[in-house]
Design a protein around this motif. Structure first.
Motif, mmCIF file in Angstrom:
data_model
loop_
_atom_site.group_PDB
_atom_site.id
_atom_site.type_symbol
_atom_site.label_atom_id
_atom_site.label_comp_id
_atom_site.label_asym_id
_atom_site.label_seq_id
_atom_site.Cartn_x
_atom_site.Cartn_y
_atom_site.Cartn_z
ATOM 1 N N PRO A 103 0.818 -1.222 0.000
ATOM 2 C CA PRO A 103 0.000 0.000 0.000
ATOM 3 C C PRO A 103 0.856 1.278 0.000
ATOM 4 O O PRO A 103 0.461 2.289 -0.588
ATOM 5 N N VAL A 104 2.016 1.225 0.627
ATOM 6 C CA VAL A 104 2.933 2.367 0.613
ATOM 7 C C VAL A 104 3.475 2.553 -0.804
ATOM 8 O O VAL A 104 3.547 3.673 -1.320
ATOM 9 N N ALA A 105 3.838 1.450 -1.435
ATOM 10 C CA ALA A 105 4.323 1.503 -2.819
ATOM 11 C C ALA A 105 3.268 2.136 -3.729
ATOM 12 O O ALA A 105 3.590 2.983 -4.569
ATOM 13 N N ASP A 106 2.021 1.761 -3.539
ATOM 14 C CA ASP A 106 0.942 2.316 -4.355
ATOM 15 C C ASP A 106 0.783 3.821 -4.107
ATOM 16 O O ASP A 106 0.572 4.593 -5.046
ATOM 17 N N ALA A 107 0.879 4.236 -2.848
ATOM 18 C CA ALA A 107 0.766 5.663 -2.516
ATOM 19 C C ALA A 107 1.929 6.447 -3.124
ATOM 20 O O ALA A 107 1.751 7.569 -3.598
ATOM 21 N N LEU A 108 3.123 5.856 -3.123
ATOM 22 C CA LEU A 108 4.283 6.510 -3.730
ATOM 23 C C LEU A 108 4.116 6.598 -5.246
ATOM 24 O O LEU A 108 4.420 7.630 -5.850
ATOM 25 N N ARG A 109 3.636 5.532 -5.855
ATOM 26 C CA ARG A 109 3.373 5.553 -7.302
ATOM 27 C C ARG A 109 2.415 6.673 -7.661
ATOM 28 O O ARG A 109 2.597 7.367 -8.653
ATOM 29 N N ALA A 110 1.374 6.849 -6.847
ATOM 30 C CA ALA A 110 0.370 7.882 -7.105
ATOM 31 C C ALA A 110 0.990 9.276 -7.073
ATOM 32 O O ALA A 110 0.498 10.189 -7.736
ATOM 33 N N ARG A 111 2.080 9.417 -6.321
ATOM 34 C CA ARG A 111 2.784 10.706 -6.228
ATOM 35 C C ARG A 111 3.993 10.764 -7.170
ATOM 36 O O ARG A 111 4.750 11.723 -7.134
ATOM 37 N N SER A 112 4.191 9.730 -7.957
ATOM 38 C CA SER A 112 5.339 9.639 -8.878
ATOM 39 C C SER A 112 6.676 9.728 -8.154
ATOM 40 O O SER A 112 7.624 10.340 -8.643
ATOM 41 N N VAL A 113 6.743 9.101 -6.981
ATOM 42 C CA VAL A 113 7.975 9.074 -6.191
ATOM 43 C C VAL A 113 8.704 7.765 -6.489
ATOM 44 O O VAL A 113 8.126 6.687 -6.317
#
Length: 120
Positions: free
Chosen positions: A72-82
């Motif tokens: 879920p952290v990976a998904d949140a980072l993807r959403a922010r293009s991090v």
């Protein structure tokens, strides 16, 4: 390029559930000039940091956080293009097929390798 030049001034989220390992990793990142966000020892803490951080330039995610997966952290980072890397003691084959292009670095922590795959 040495890690000190690659990480200088970058805000790096660190997600690691082992306190001693997290301290060592945070110290290495700080020595390389990074501004460490965290470390976050749990999934909930990591998600909170991602949501609240004004700036994130990269992230290092331990895959298994006391039995919870950091996806879920990976998904949140993807959403922010991090950009981020998974750091694990397990083989690449244990990583969800949903992340085929995410770099995986094996423990122990290798700052040079992480810098290369995250920002290379």
């Amino acid at each position: 390029m040495p890690p000190a030049q690659i990480f200088a001034g970058r805000h790096i989220l660190l997600v690691e559930d082992d306190f001693v390992i997290a301290l060592d990793q945070a110290a290495s990142l700080a020595e390389a000039g990074a501004r460490v966000v965290g470390p976050a020892p749990t999934l909930a803490a990591a998600l909170k940091l991602v949501a609240e951080a004004e700036r994130l330039d990269g992230a290092i995610l331990d895959v298994n956080l006391r039995g919870e997966l950091s996806y879920p952290v990976a998904d949140a980072l993807r959403a922010r293009s991090v950009p981020f890397v998974f750091l694990t003691g397990y083989d690449r084959s244990t990583i969800s097929a949903s992340y085929p292009n995410v770099p995986v670095c094996e423990k122990p922590f290798n700052l040079t390798r992480i810098a290369e795959v995250m920002f290379g």
